[in-house]
Design an enzyme around this catalytic site. Structure first.
Site, PDB file in Angstrom:
ATOM      1  N   LYS A  18       0.869  -1.182   0.000  1.00  0.00           N
ATOM      2  CA  LYS A  18       0.000   0.000   0.000  1.00  0.00           C
ATOM      3  C   LYS A  18       0.903   1.228   0.000  1.00  0.00           C
ATOM      4  CE  LYS A  18      -3.833   2.124   2.611  1.00  0.00           C
ATOM      5  NZ  LYS A  18      -4.734   2.013   3.789  1.00  0.00           N
ATOM      6  N   SER A  47      -9.800   2.355   3.040  1.00  0.00           N
ATOM      7  CA  SER A  47      -8.883   3.067   2.175  1.00  0.00           C
ATOM      8  C   SER A  47      -7.928   2.153   1.396  1.00  0.00           C
ATOM      9  CB  SER A  47      -8.068   4.052   3.013  1.00  0.00           C
ATOM     10  OG  SER A  47      -7.212   3.363   3.901  1.00  0.00           O
ATOM     11  N   SER A  54     -10.193   0.051   7.214  1.00  0.00           N
ATOM     12  CA  SER A  54      -9.555   0.174   5.891  1.00  0.00           C
ATOM     13  C   SER A  54      -8.863  -1.077   5.356  1.00  0.00           C
ATOM     14  CB  SER A  54      -8.545   1.316   5.907  1.00  0.00           C
ATOM     15  OG  SER A  54      -9.201   2.545   5.853  1.00  0.00           O
TER      16      SER A  54
END
Lengths: 95, 483
Positions: free
Chosen positions: B75, B150, B174
């Site tokens: 990420k 997210s 998330s």
């Protein structure tokens, strides 16, 4: 509960956050909506409850005061917007 | 080869069926082929091939670890030395991180091959991946739907087989919410289990990194590498790391599952509820008993979160000032103008909204009414968890009220978006670990089952998820067009 346009401007100033004049009323509306949500907390009696900052109530660790890392100034300044002679440059603050 | 699990790939790499370079090339091809998903912000092709070559040498020399040669993706919130680390923001669009996050270092030393950096909501603030400066990520199950957020890029990449597995971070859901919406397995570990060093901070008392994988077994292998005490993270907790694979095959006979009644009330869509009921019945067949538990303070999790997270965000994001790194506006007239415009132009709307909210909540006269009050509510919520988990081994419930919603459907209504995180947020406030496990489909879109456990009981959660995955095949389903 609602937040006024001038309160939004005050917060933006405190946060040094530029927001466009035409967007201020939409932020005021969104933040007022959030505040309405937050007032629900008043329904819960929290007298005598200890505020919780860390899930395991852990406090900051202490360590021996020795140098563990050397700052590599050149490496860090290589990604800075503007540097000169090892210094970060910003607009003049003192005339 | 891209459908194999980590353990299967490790075997193939050792038997000479294919090399890490071949495997890496296959994934790089797929990433390019499916570029329209917008899952990656940066593809690190050259570095990946270099790492794959090194992995092949290690494999040949016989000193490889389980993750050696396995293509993974990070990420874009984890700092990667010499590689752009954008955090989904214009503010960091030009930021080449000068150091590695601890998590990145750990994967590098295990010999994992990083394919690139994954798209995400800006500074991890969002539940749909639509707040990214790089545009929305598409859900592989329906390209008109959001992948969640997210960690939307991570979930989409793993579901579409554009990486074997990926890292995610979870502040209010998330990892679990995008895992649920994309039909993959996601684990948010106990707060303090995985180092936050080099993981760009949003809300420091809630943020936690974790694995996003196709199966629970893969999650166990990833977590094994990620977990552990780190001196460089002052909130890291010094608890020994168990062997997460050791208990995967333990029987679930006699397992006590609690269903929080507040998780199954109004707001939960009927098709998600029906899917979860079927999943819980599978657990009954595996020998578990099911009882109802109660979490009376749960409804205040969203209000408490939307004080604490913005407050911490407003403090954390003050470091982005246009002076030392990141975006700087053109021709600032003075220092205040430099700060104000750099931040105004560098941050997107959702980030600004939360900075303003946090600034308000922390400002003079409001601090006690909002921040301290929210921290007290947080304590009561965490006591709810402790009380409920004293009666049962784990709790189960939904991850999201419905399946993936459409791109553009909720982005103009932030409050509605916040409310959809009702089942995930409280877990972060309490700091306990929780997983999302693929549990079926509703109208063709994946549904996730949430499993919530005691502090540091990640091994138990993985065991419970793994046993379910032995008798179901939801986690092996491939979205159409990605076979």
């Amino acid at each position: 509960m609602s937040l006024t346009v001038s309160e939004v401007k005050d917060c933006a100033h405190l946060a040094r956050l530029g927001i466009e004049e035409q967007d201020i009323s939409s932020y005021a509306k969104d933040l007022s909506g959030m505040l309405d949500l937050l007032t629900q907390m008043n329904d819960l009696d929290t007298d005598g409850v200890e505020p919780m900052a860390h899930p395991m109530d852990q406090v900051q660790r202490l360590r021996v005061d020795v140098v563990t890392e050397q700052v590599d100034r050149e490496k860090f300044q290589a990604i800075a917007p503007q540097v000169e002679a090892g210094l970060y440059l910003v607009p003049k603050v003192i005339e | 080869m891209y459908n194999k699990t980590i353990a299967e790939l490790a075997k193939s790499l050792r038997s000479g069926e294919f090399s890490s370079v071949e495997l890496t090339l296959a994934f790089l091809d797929r990433i390019k082929q499916h570029g329209s998903l917008n899952a990656y912000v940066t593809i690190t092709e050259d570095l990946a091939l270099q790492a794959a070559k090194t992995a092949d040498i290690r494999l040949a020399a016989g000193n490889a670890e389980l993750l050696t040669g396995i293509p993974i993706a990070q990420k874009d919130i984890f700092c990667t030395e010499g590689i752009k680390t954008s955090c989904g923001s214009r503010m960091l669009d030009n930021f080449i991180a000068p150091y590695n996050a601890t998590v990145v270092d750990k994967f590098n030393s295990a010999g994992a091959v990083m394919l690139g950096k994954l798209n995400m909501d800006e500074f991890a603030m969002g539940s749909s991946n639509e707040t990214s400066y790089y545009g929305a990520v598409k859900n592989p199950w329906n390209i008109n739907a959001v992948p969640g957020g997210s960690s939307g890029g991570s979930a989409a990449a793993v579901a579409a087989r554009l990486a074997v597995c990926a890292t995610g971070t979870d502040t209010g859901g998330s990892i679990r919410q995008p895992a649920a919406l994309c039909g993959i397995t996601g684990l948010k570990p106990t707060y303090g289990r995985v180092s936050r060093y080099g993981m760009i901070a949003y809300a420091s008392s809630l943020d936690q990194g974790g694995p996003m994988t196709r199966s629970a077994e893969d999650a166990a292998l990833m977590l094994q590498t990620m977990a552990g005490f780190d001196d460089k993270d002052s909130t890291s907790v010094d608890v020994s790391v168990p062997d997460y694979r050791a208990g995967l095959n333990n029987s679930l006979e006699g397992l006590k599952i609690g269903l929080p009644k507040e998780f199954f009330g109004e707001g939960l869509s009927s098709d998600v509820a029906a899917t979860l009921e079927a999943a819980i019945n599978e657990y009954r067949k595996l020998g578990a008993t099911v009882t109802e538990v109660s979490m009376p303070s749960l409804k205040l999790a969203i209000p408490a979160y939307y004080v604490i997270a913005p407050a911490e965000c407003s403090a954390n994001l003050s470091r982005f000032d246009g002076v030392r790194f990141g975006y700087r506006c053109e021709n600032p007239v003075d220092l205040t103008d430099l700060y104000t415009r750099s931040r105004g132009e560098g941050f997107g709307k959702e980030v600004k909204r939360r900075i303003l909210m946090g600034t308000y909540a922390l400002s003079a006269g409001y601090y006690d009414a909002y921040y301290i009050k929210a921290q007290k509510v947080r304590r009561l919520i965490s006591e709810d968890f402790k009380r409920a988990l004293a009666e049962v081994d784990v709790m189960m419930g939904p991850v999201t009220p419905s399946t993936a919603f459409g791109i553009g459907e909720k982005i103009d209504n932030p409050i509605e978006m916040y409310l959809s995180d009702i089942y995930t947020i409280a877990i972060n406030l309490a700091g306990v670990p929780a997983m999302s496990v693929p549990a079926g489909f509703a109208k063709g879109l994946p549904v996730g089952l949430q499993i919530i456990g005691h502090y540091f009981a990640e091994d138990k959660l993985l065991n419970i998820a793994h046993q379910y995955q032995q008798v179901t095949d939801w986690h092996t389903q491939i979205p159409k067009g990605f076979e």
